[in-house]
Design a protein around this motif. Structure first.
Motif, mmCIF file in Angstrom:
data_model
loop_
_atom_site.group_PDB
_atom_site.id
_atom_site.type_symbol
_atom_site.label_atom_id
_atom_site.label_comp_id
_atom_site.label_asym_id
_atom_site.label_seq_id
_atom_site.Cartn_x
_atom_site.Cartn_y
_atom_site.Cartn_z
ATOM 1 N N LYS A 1 -7.632 10.491 0.433
ATOM 2 C CA LYS A 1 -7.795 11.183 1.721
ATOM 3 C C LYS A 1 -6.666 12.179 1.982
ATOM 4 O O LYS A 1 -6.865 13.188 2.665
ATOM 5 N N GLU B 1 -9.919 4.158 -2.368
ATOM 6 C CA GLU B 1 -10.255 3.793 -0.997
ATOM 7 C C GLU B 1 -9.408 4.505 0.057
ATOM 8 O O GLU B 1 -9.865 4.712 1.185
ATOM 9 N N TRP B 2 -8.172 4.909 -0.301
ATOM 10 C CA TRP B 2 -7.259 5.427 0.717
ATOM 11 C C TRP B 2 -6.526 6.713 0.329
ATOM 12 O O TRP B 2 -6.620 7.710 1.032
ATOM 13 N N THR C 1 -2.077 5.815 4.853
ATOM 14 C CA THR C 1 -1.456 4.492 4.662
ATOM 15 C C THR C 1 -0.016 4.491 5.153
ATOM 16 O O THR C 1 0.636 3.447 5.163
ATOM 17 N N LYS D 1 -4.572 -11.371 5.280
ATOM 18 C CA LYS D 1 -5.411 -10.310 5.849
ATOM 19 C C LYS D 1 -5.499 -9.045 4.992
ATOM 20 O O LYS D 1 -6.448 -8.260 5.136
ATOM 21 N N LYS E 1 -4.716 0.185 11.086
ATOM 22 C CA LYS E 1 -5.770 -0.178 12.040
ATOM 23 C C LYS E 1 -6.868 -0.981 11.350
ATOM 24 O O LYS E 1 -7.398 -1.935 11.922
ATOM 25 N N HIS E 2 -7.210 -0.579 10.106
ATOM 26 C CA HIS E 2 -8.277 -1.260 9.365
ATOM 27 C C HIS E 2 -7.926 -2.729 9.123
ATOM 28 O O HIS E 2 -8.792 -3.611 9.250
ATOM 29 N N TYR E 3 -6.662 -2.981 8.784
ATOM 30 C CA TYR E 3 -6.249 -4.358 8.493
ATOM 31 C C TYR E 3 -5.511 -4.998 9.666
ATOM 32 O O TYR E 3 -4.900 -6.069 9.509
ATOM 33 N N ASN E 4 -5.595 -4.388 10.834
ATOM 34 C CA ASN E 4 -5.103 -4.962 12.097
ATOM 35 C C ASN E 4 -3.639 -5.402 12.002
ATOM 36 O O ASN E 4 -3.303 -6.578 12.207
ATOM 37 N N SER F 1 -4.502 4.790 9.510
ATOM 38 C CA SER F 1 -5.876 4.327 9.256
ATOM 39 C C SER F 1 -5.859 2.965 8.564
ATOM 40 O O SER F 1 -6.657 2.081 8.890
ATOM 41 N N PHE F 2 -4.948 2.798 7.635
ATOM 42 C CA PHE F 2 -4.836 1.525 6.916
ATOM 43 C C PHE F 2 -4.394 0.414 7.865
ATOM 44 O O PHE F 2 -4.958 -0.691 7.862
#
Length: 512
Positions: free
Chosen positions: A82, A78-79, A91, A66, A46-49, A43-44
């Motif tokens: 989860k 934030e992460w 992450t 980035k 993908k979020h920060y590409n 997820s991390f």
């Protein structure tokens, strides 16, 4: 003759000879590339590409542009939270089998830091590097047949749902290779005892059964353990029961503040080797004698970045400002203090570990821990880092011929004149005049820090010193459920916590 020890020493010498040094900058880029590849579908990632970062011409620059900075509170909010809600691939791929509990030095509750299988393996590899580096020290063959006392946290990890929790030293010790267990002390049974005082009592009772050649652990707690063994057996020094003790692997904090009090427990000198194992990973190790500096481990799952340790980049809570500049390994300068950032195989990204460091030798990538971002006293513009405080306290030890293994300081207004003073509590068992200590401490800090000298001519009225029993620092940790293991005593307090500290001392009749 120690035949088995000679064989082990020869194997270590051979491994050290055959292992190439490697190019640190190249290694670091490769580490970052592997981290990004591994985590690109989280997820991390993908979020920060991460895919886009991996395709960029300048990988490290793109990564820095980035991905923002994270401290524990931010990345957990934030992460990482989860994971505890059952999510995977947050992450880092999958779910971590361990969480390292770290109350640190200032937090009221324990941090829960993910520890992946990859991180356990990275710590194991770093440990092997440390053992291999012993070939650089002048140790006799029979040393390699002696036992090693690893004084960490309890290895009796707590099961929480689908993972286990404990301090990093306990997690590491619970994953000790089978071939090492014969050397490891205090052994699995004692190491599982959760209560610190009970564990140390058992160590003292069994000490005579062991032939300890090396110690490993945080200095303050190691001192307490050695004192307990000495007292239990009515000894003059620890070498009377462990005559073959030759090495002490210190870790987590600078050793110099403890050096004088630690040496007082010995019958002969030992080789002190510094290591840097944090809850977030094994970051650096000392691989040669005649220094307290440690070489960054640049090829083992941790990517390093550095932020200049300047007041304008440090927030009140010890975090760094969003616009703080980042320095890459090759651009860092010697004798300049930096805030350390790491990205790791446990899914920490541009993570503020909380320590400040300086490079002592760039050609070898050797560093020293200089303090904590939260241990930065700047209430009235004094801009005092722990590094400067440690140096000043060492000057007191030399000038007054006393031992001061612990101290704490705060800036607060005095009731009598409503002016700001620095209030110092120095832990010492030796006799000394508080007013003379205050004057000498003040002068040492003026000489070492121009900002402090300016502050003393303006908003900072003076220095007040109170000497107390060093055990009060350990008891304070105990009251706050932070006794033993990886716990480090906080050096700087805000006014609210300092009020609790002074109240505690009065309740203990430690001060009048």
């Amino acid at each position: 003759m120690a035949i088995f020890g000679s064989i082990i020493k020869s194997l270590i010498d051979l491994k050290e000879t055959l292992t190439p040094e490697g190019e640190a900058v190249r290694d670091q880029e490769e580490v970052l590339r592997n981290l990004l590849k591994k985590a690109k579908n989280t997820s991390f990632g993908k979020h920060y590409n991460f895919e886009e970062i991996l395709e960029s011409d300048n990988l490290r620059k793109s990564f820095a542009e980035k991905v923002p900075y994270f401290d524990y509170n931010k990345i957990d909010k934030e992460w990482w939270y989860k994971y505890h809600e059952g999510e995977e691939d947050v992450t880092w791929p999958g779910k971590p089998p361990y969480f390292a509990l770290s109350s640190g030095t200032t937090g009221k509750s324990s941090k829960r830091i993910p520890v992946t299988e990859e991180m356990v393996e990275a710590i194991r590899k770093a440990g092997i590097k440390q053992v291999s580096a012993l070939s650089n020290f002048d140790l006799p063959p029979d040393f390699f047949e002696k036992e090693i006392m690893m004084l960490g946290s309890s290895t009796d990890l707590q099961k929480e749902g689908d993972h286990q929790e404990g301090e990093i030293s306990g997690i590491s010790a619970s994953n000790i290779p089978f071939w090492f267990r014969g050397y490891y002390k205090p052994g699995e049974e004692i190491a599982k005892i959760d209560e610190w005082d009970d564990r140390v009592k058992m160590i003292a009772e069994n000490a005579k059964n062991w032939d300890i050649g090396a110690l490993s652990g945080i200095p303050s707690w190691m001192e307490l353990m050695l004192k307990e063994v000495i007292a239990h057996h009515n000894l003059n020094n620890i070498h009377e029961i462990w005559p073959n003790l030759q090495v002490y692997a210190s870790g987590g904090v600078a050793f110099e503040p403890y050096e004088k009090s630690f040496n007082a427990l010995l019958g002969k000198p030992v080789q002190v080797i510094d290591t840097y194992l944090a809850s977030e990973g094994f970051l650096a190790l000392q691989n040669r004698p005649d220094t307290h500096a440690m070489q960054l481990i640049t090829d083992n799952g941790i990517y390093f970045e550095f932020v200049p340790f300047k007041p304008e980049y440090i927030n009140q809570d010890g975090s760094i400002t969003e616009d703080a500049p980042v320095i890459l390994l090759e651009d860092a300068e010697e004798e300049t203090e930096y805030v350390l950032l790491i990205s790791t195989v446990s899914g920490a990204w541009r993570y503020l570990i909380g320590d400040t460091i300086k490079f002592t030798d760039k050609s070898k990538n050797e560093i020293r821990i200089t303090g904590r971002t939260k241990f930065f006293l700047n209430v009235v513009g004094s801009q005092l880092s722990v590094n400067k405080m440690n140096d000043a306290v060492q000057e007191l030890e030399n000038e007054f011929d006393i031992r001061i293994p612990e101290f704490v300081v705060a800036a607060k207004r005095a009731e009598e004149d409503d002016e700001y003073y620095h209030y110092w509590y120095l832990g010492t068992e030796d006799e000394a005049d508080d007013s003379k200590l205050a004057e000498a401490l003040d002068n040492a800090l003026k000489d070492a820090n121009k900002n402090y000298k300016v502050a003393r001519s303006k908003a900072l009225k003076g220095v007040k010193v109170t000497t107390i029993d060093p055990n009060m620092f350990h008891e304070w940790n105990a009251v706050n459920k932070k006794k033993g293991g990886q716990v480090k005593m906080e050096k700087v307090m805000d006014e609210e916590k300092f009020a609790d500290w002074e109240k505690f001392l009065k309740e203990q009749n430690a001060v009048s």
